[in-house]
Design a protein around this motif. Structure first.
Motif, mmCIF file in Angstrom:
data_model
loop_
_atom_site.group_PDB
_atom_site.id
_atom_site.type_symbol
_atom_site.label_atom_id
_atom_site.label_comp_id
_atom_site.label_asym_id
_atom_site.label_seq_id
_atom_site.Cartn_x
_atom_site.Cartn_y
_atom_site.Cartn_z
ATOM 1 N N PRO A 1 119.384 91.481 30.558
ATOM 2 C CA PRO A 1 119.350 92.585 31.147
ATOM 3 C C PRO A 1 120.955 93.245 30.343
ATOM 4 O O PRO A 1 121.050 94.435 30.121
ATOM 5 C CB PRO A 1 119.120 92.596 32.633
ATOM 6 C CG PRO A 1 118.258 91.435 32.718
ATOM 7 C CD PRO A 1 118.798 90.446 31.773
ATOM 8 N N SER A 2 121.995 92.527 30.850
ATOM 9 C CA SER A 2 123.143 92.853 30.597
ATOM 10 C C SER A 2 123.765 92.495 29.294
ATOM 11 O O SER A 2 124.090 91.039 28.943
ATOM 12 C CB SER A 2 124.085 92.315 31.493
ATOM 13 O OG SER A 2 125.454 92.543 31.453
ATOM 14 N N SER B 1 112.902 96.521 23.211
ATOM 15 C CA SER B 1 112.990 95.316 24.402
ATOM 16 C C SER B 1 114.502 95.008 24.659
ATOM 17 O O SER B 1 115.259 95.481 23.795
ATOM 18 C CB SER B 1 112.153 94.109 24.361
ATOM 19 O OG SER B 1 112.911 93.506 22.972
ATOM 20 N N TYR B 2 114.844 94.437 25.610
ATOM 21 C CA TYR B 2 116.422 94.059 25.849
ATOM 22 C C TYR B 2 116.541 92.831 24.727
ATOM 23 O O TYR B 2 115.398 92.050 24.454
ATOM 24 C CB TYR B 2 116.354 93.594 27.046
ATOM 25 C CG TYR B 2 116.301 94.597 28.123
ATOM 26 C CD1 TYR B 2 117.870 95.294 28.532
ATOM 27 C CD2 TYR B 2 115.253 95.107 29.021
ATOM 28 C CE1 TYR B 2 117.630 96.066 29.555
ATOM 29 C CE2 TYR B 2 115.495 95.964 29.738
ATOM 30 C CZ TYR B 2 116.537 96.638 30.084
ATOM 31 O OH TYR B 2 116.740 97.369 30.938
ATOM 32 N N PRO B 3 117.679 92.711 24.353
ATOM 33 C CA PRO B 3 118.096 91.752 23.214
ATOM 34 C C PRO B 3 117.931 90.078 23.747
ATOM 35 O O PRO B 3 117.881 89.872 24.929
ATOM 36 C CB PRO B 3 119.408 92.011 23.053
ATOM 37 C CG PRO B 3 120.295 92.538 24.157
ATOM 38 C CD PRO B 3 118.885 93.538 24.763
ATOM 39 N N TYR B 4 118.052 89.481 22.862
ATOM 40 C CA TYR B 4 117.814 88.005 22.911
ATOM 41 C C TYR B 4 119.165 87.511 21.965
ATOM 42 O O TYR B 4 119.428 88.339 21.069
ATOM 43 C CB TYR B 4 116.534 87.439 22.419
ATOM 44 C CG TYR B 4 115.291 87.659 22.957
ATOM 45 C CD1 TYR B 4 114.652 86.758 23.639
ATOM 46 C CD2 TYR B 4 114.975 88.913 23.006
ATOM 47 C CE1 TYR B 4 113.558 86.964 24.258
ATOM 48 C CE2 TYR B 4 113.632 89.237 23.910
ATOM 49 C CZ TYR B 4 112.898 88.224 24.525
ATOM 50 O OH TYR B 4 111.913 88.368 24.942
ATOM 51 N N GLY C 1 129.853 89.290 25.188
ATOM 52 C CA GLY C 1 131.247 88.690 25.333
ATOM 53 C C GLY C 1 131.161 87.494 25.272
ATOM 54 O O GLY C 1 132.149 86.654 24.910
ATOM 55 N N LEU C 2 130.005 86.436 25.910
ATOM 56 C CA LEU C 2 130.032 85.142 26.086
ATOM 57 C C LEU C 2 129.782 84.776 24.491
ATOM 58 O O LEU C 2 130.589 83.630 24.082
ATOM 59 C CB LEU C 2 128.778 84.905 26.727
ATOM 60 C CG LEU C 2 128.502 83.365 26.601
ATOM 61 C CD1 LEU C 2 129.653 82.478 27.242
ATOM 62 C CD2 LEU C 2 127.173 82.875 27.361
ATOM 63 N N GLY D 1 126.345 82.506 34.316
ATOM 64 C CA GLY D 1 125.517 82.897 35.629
ATOM 65 C C GLY D 1 124.420 83.804 35.178
ATOM 66 O O GLY D 1 123.348 83.696 35.831
ATOM 67 N N HIS D 2 124.769 84.883 34.352
ATOM 68 C CA HIS D 2 123.600 85.876 33.975
ATOM 69 C C HIS D 2 122.505 85.272 33.132
ATOM 70 O O HIS D 2 121.572 85.450 33.555
ATOM 71 C CB HIS D 2 124.466 86.913 33.357
ATOM 72 C CG HIS D 2 123.594 87.905 32.804
ATOM 73 N ND1 HIS D 2 122.824 88.998 33.813
ATOM 74 C CD2 HIS D 2 122.999 88.385 31.510
ATOM 75 C CE1 HIS D 2 122.250 89.736 33.017
ATOM 76 N NE2 HIS D 2 122.297 89.288 31.812
#
Length: 291
Positions: A128-129, A94-97, A135-136, A239-240
């Motif tokens: 998704p990104s 899956s996409y990461p958490y 980076g955050l 925002g993402h």
């Protein structure tokens, strides 16, 4: 291609079916039109995509409010229908958490797959990104907003860390890490930082995002474009990770038409007494003809 051009340029999930209406592939897109058209325009495709495109006869789509909503819907459908050309979700990846290990005396914040989240930890996402969220986390650490230890050493109040490991840590010597391992910060104060990070990923971010925008503009005025760019990435990441996700219930009739088109076609054949399954359906808009 003329039909594909009618796809909306908005986020959503698309389903590719073969001549027998079996689902071959399910994907998500920020821009449905651009993504789906790319399959049929790109000539430099690998063998897997070439095989897929050769079998596709129908393309269905569902528009979503955001990329994250599309991601959640994509994951649910792939796990439910197991399309032959989907490998990622079928392999239980899956996409990461963003994971916050609140079960530890001195929590850490890092990215991980859902199945790798330890018991008792808090997980935020999925995202998704990956680059934006990574980076955050880096910005939150470097700017001292949520400077949680970046190491993975196993230590607690009852289990101290070896002095030679502490002395070899660059973050300890530069002062970037509050260094709970060396006793520079107590458990209570450190967990306040962790709680602040949890609030940020849970939704309390408007004041922080405003402050980051202000710092970004100040850095740009100083011509410190490297810092300004990092702050810009952090603002975009906020925002993402807080894109709106709408969860709604659909009735059985909608499910019938959305998930099982062959069953729906059979019902239409029976209702209209066609004698065989319809292969082509056309609709006409007559709203302009005097009501």
């Amino acid at each position: 291609m003329s039909e594909l051009s009618k796809l909306p340029a908005s986020p959503g999930v698309y389903l590719m079916r073969d001549a027998a209406t079996r689902i071959l592939y399910i994907g998500k897109a920020i821009n449905l039109r651009r993504r789906v058209c790319s399959y049929f325009q790109n000539k430099d495709m690998g063998p897997k995509i070439q095989s897929l495109v050769g079998l596709v006869r129908y393309v269905e789509y569902v528009s979503c409010v955001s990329e994250r909503e599309a991601l959640i819907l994509e994951e649910a459908w792939i796990k439910k229908y197991q399309p032959v050309f989907n490998a990622m979700w079928k392999d239980d990846k899956s996409y990461p958490y963003a994971v916050l290990t609140m079960q530890e005396d001195f929590p850490r914040l890092y990215l991980a797959r859902k199945k790798h989240v330890p018991p008792g930890a808090k997980a935020f996402g999925p995202y998704p990104s990956v680059g934006r969220v990574r980076g955050l986390i880096r910005i939150l650490f470097r700017r001292g907003i949520a400077p949680l230890r970046p190491c993975r050493w196993d230590f607690s109040l009852k289990k101290s860390l070896a002095p030679e490991i502490i002395n070899s840590c660059l973050y300890y010597h530069t002062g970037q890490c509050p260094a709970p391992c060396a006793g520079r910060i107590g458990r209570t104060d450190y967990r306040r930082i962790a709680t602040r990070a949890a609030r940020l990923f849970s939704g309390s971010r408007s004041r922080l995002a405003t402050g980051l925008r202000r710092q970004m503009k100040q850095a740009a005025k100083r011509l410190d474009f490297e810092v300004a760019q990092r702050l810009k990435i952090a603002v975009e990441a906020f925002g993402h990770i807080f894109e709106k996700v709408v969860i709604s219930q659909i009735n059985s009739h909608e499910i019938l038409n959305l998930y099982e088109p062959k069953t729906a076609l059979a019902a239409l054949e029976e209702a209209l007494k066609l004698g065989r399954l319809p292969r082509h359906i056309e609709g006409f808009d007559i709203s302009n003809l005097s009501g």
